[in-house]
Design an enzyme around this catalytic site. Structure first.
Site, PDB file in Angstrom:
ATOM      1  CG  ASP A 273      82.556  -3.965  23.983  1.00 49.08           C
ATOM      2  OD1 ASP A 273      81.874  -4.545  23.114  1.00 49.08           O
ATOM      3  OD2 ASP A 273      82.079  -3.567  25.066  1.00 49.08           O
TER       4      ASP A 273
ATOM      5  CE1 TYR B 274      78.825  -0.611  29.212  1.00 45.91           C
ATOM      6  CE2 TYR B 274      80.718  -0.679  27.755  1.00 45.91           C
ATOM      7  CZ  TYR B 274      79.678  -1.313  28.378  1.00 45.91           C
ATOM      8  OH  TYR B 274      79.496  -2.663  28.182  1.00 45.91           O
TER       9      TYR B 274
ATOM     10  CE  LYS C 102      78.418  -3.737  24.467  1.00 47.83           C
ATOM     11  NZ  LYS C 102      79.523  -2.830  24.849  1.00 47.83           N
TER      12      LYS C 102
ATOM     13  CG  HIS D 262      73.876  -2.522  26.404  1.00 44.83           C
ATOM     14  ND1 HIS D 262      74.633  -1.407  26.668  1.00 44.83           N
ATOM     15  CD2 HIS D 262      74.438  -3.514  27.111  1.00 44.83           C
ATOM     16  CE1 HIS D 262      75.613  -1.720  27.500  1.00 44.83           C
ATOM     17  NE2 HIS D 262      75.512  -2.995  27.790  1.00 44.83           N
TER      18      HIS D 262
END
Length: 278
Positions: free
Chosen positions: A46, A51, A76, A109
């Protein structure tokens, strides 16, 4: 092959019930951490655009030699890319960074209700799914009212809602709504993001009873109540330890003791008021 059991999403796609999360892992460390997880037996990874480690994650997937159909990859769309056209562009960029031509699950998200683009964003995800570039689509951090609006206005029920969920924030209302609608509940920060929960005396007693760590007890609790769970670690021994949760079972007394720890205590933002575009 991984020994992790799978759940079946509402469109028939199987998803491993335990995966590996890469939040807060820098891109230059992600390849090593994800590689370690894949070697240990994880098959679900994930990540997310925000990120900033999709490239390292993709490198680990490519280097693993594991057949693509044995992997389950989630990413996401970030808040600043919400909206129909922007989401389609953001998805293309995520695929390029991952080095893939398809993801298994694509999520919104955050709903950002004041910005109010999540319905248009969801329509872009519908298009991505219809084009076969995401096997399943879902959301993250959505309250039931946000989910209800998506369903009412588009007719498509999200496959997954990934929410903050741990023994101090058990989210019984959302979990019940998800079950009614056929939405899988996925827990982020399943171990509570720190040492406080892992030092809880009630969880410590259950861990001693089963000769397990507190983290293993918490992950086992998630699995037994039906959550999908994505623990994160960069420590190889903990990466392996977090996967070793399928050879014991919590009894009814254990489950009731964990349930009593709920304090409705959030570590992250409340989705009702989180509207940050940065």
């Amino acid at each position: 092959m991984s020994s992790v059991p799978a759940i079946t999403l509402n469109n028939g796609v199987p998803m491993p019930q335990l995966g590996f999360g890469v939040w807060q892992i820098p891109d230059d460390e992600a390849a090593r951490a994800v590689g370690t997880a894949l070697e240990a037996g994880y098959r679900s990874i994930d990540t997310a655009a925000v990120y900033e480690n999709e490239k390292g994650t993709g490198q680990a997937l490519a280097d693993s030699g594991i057949p693509r159909d044995e992997l389950f990859v989630t990413t996401k769309v970030w808040n600043s890319d919400q909206g129909y056209d922007a989401t389609l562009r953001a998805f293309d960029a995520s695929l390029e960074r991952l080095g893939l031509d398809q993801v298994d699950l694509y999520l919104i998200h955050w709903p950002m209700p004041e910005v109010d683009r999540y319905v248009d964003t969801w329509k872009a995800l519908q298009r991505i799914h219809e084009d076969g570039r995401a096997r399943a689509i879902g959301v993250s951090n959505f309250h039931p009212e946000h989910l209800r609006r998506l369903i009412d206005e588009t007719g498509t029920v999200p496959a997954v809602n990934q929410i903050e969920l741990h023994p101090r924030l058990q989210q019984p209302g959302p979990r019940s709504f998800h079950a009614e609608q056929g939405i899988a509940t996925e827990a982020w920060s399943p171990l509570g993001q720190g040492k406080d929960l892992l030092q809880d005396p009630v969880l410590g007693e259950i861990a001693r009873k089963h000769d397990r760590t507190v983290a293993q007890v918490v992950l086992r609790w998630h699995l037994q109540i039906g959550n999908v769970v994505i623990p994160k670690s960069v420590t190889p021994s903990r990466i392996r330890e977090n996967l070793d949760v399928f050879s014991f079972e919590l009894d009814g007394e254990d489950l009731r003791a964990v349930e009593a720890l709920n304090a409705d205590s959030r570590l992250g933002p409340d989705p009702a008021s989180m509207n940050w575009l940065g």
